[in-house]
Design an enzyme around this catalytic site. Sequence first.
Site, PDB file in Angstrom:
ATOM      1  N   CYS A  28     -37.970 -11.340 -35.818  1.00 35.36           N
ATOM      2  CA  CYS A  28     -38.732 -11.516 -37.058  1.00 35.36           C
ATOM      3  C   CYS A  28     -37.831 -11.589 -38.289  1.00 35.36           C
ATOM      4  CB  CYS A  28     -39.766 -10.404 -37.206  1.00 35.36           C
ATOM      5  SG  CYS A  28     -39.109  -8.721 -37.030  1.00 35.36           S
ATOM      6  N   TYR A  29     -36.936 -10.619 -38.454  1.00 36.55           N
ATOM      7  CA  TYR A  29     -35.985 -10.679 -39.565  1.00 36.55           C
ATOM      8  C   TYR A  29     -35.107 -11.935 -39.489  1.00 36.55           C
ATOM      9  CZ  TYR A  29     -36.690  -5.902 -41.455  1.00 36.55           C
ATOM     10  OH  TYR A  29     -37.182  -4.766 -42.054  1.00 36.55           O
TER      11      TYR A  29
END
Length: 352
Positions: free
Chosen positions: A155-156
């Site tokens: 996600c990051y």
Amino acid sequence: MSESKKISVGIVGASGYGGVQLVKILLEHPQVEIVYLGGDSSAGKEYGDLYPHLQHRVKTKIEPIDIDSIASRCDVVFLGLPNGLACDIAPPLIEKGCKVLDLSADYRFKNLDTYTAWYKTERKDNSIASQAVYGLPELYREDIKKSSLIGCAGCYPTASLLALAPLLKQGLVLPETIIIDAKSGTSGGGRQGKINLLLAEADSSLGAYGVAKHRHTPEIEEICSDLARNEVKVQFTPHLIPMPRGILSTVYGTLRDPGLVTEDLLTIYTAFYRNSSFVKVLGNGIYPQTKWACGTNLAYLGIEVDTRTGRVIVMSAIDNLIKGQAGQAVQCLNLMMGWAEDLGLPTLTFYP
């Protein structure tokens, strides 16, 4: 494959937040049928008991993880397991003819020594791992189309790499100056009870964690290095924000050409993502908010050049559970199956 025939899909690790997002998206996908939901500690439970809001749509029990059973019933398998487990499950599934999309970190790295150093897991699946493609469609679309094993991006890294890709691909910034300041909602920590995610701990507070040692750092660096065609190291600092979902990643870098202005970068980014319908490059002076991306597979990018310091600032907002996890996995599935890339994926948020 004919679009009239639905493919059979299984989800291993269906009880977590990523798993339930997958279930929701795939229930509304016109070309798939969920035939298997698997888990370990949740095996034997009705899925609707875990998520009562889905009782009216899902009449399925969580089954034990059995490779032969999964392979005999599923064309495609999503693995939503903790890091270090998919590398044991994916190889036999691939060998039995399944397409596999892994949502953990196990197949995100070309260099398994890097994976072992950061995740402390020895690997014995080198030949299978070498076939894996990094699951960020905006950067590796054509490779994903030809692969049977996808290591879906974290996600990051998704938020950060979408912000960085045009800068690195076109050599616009000095790589050694890149700083990533990112903030995520609490769902990024999973559904397990954790003290730092309790309302009393997280609410009305903002704090950094994993400073200088977060596991997404080598993932970001490997893809940055591929884009720049040189080794790249980044300074990445994640923060926990007291909201359920969303990521805002703010990226800084020193421009090679100090004469570039915001309009130049907006033109470059718009051209770079012209074939990427899920990436929305915002106009001059408009900066993204996580609320805009919530519940969608969209990534919003805002860009500003600080002519005083010679730096570019790129802000990237995504839903960590959709574009940062389940939605991106389905986006990869669509490419693998030769379907429209946006098939069955949400693009409208609830607002406000």
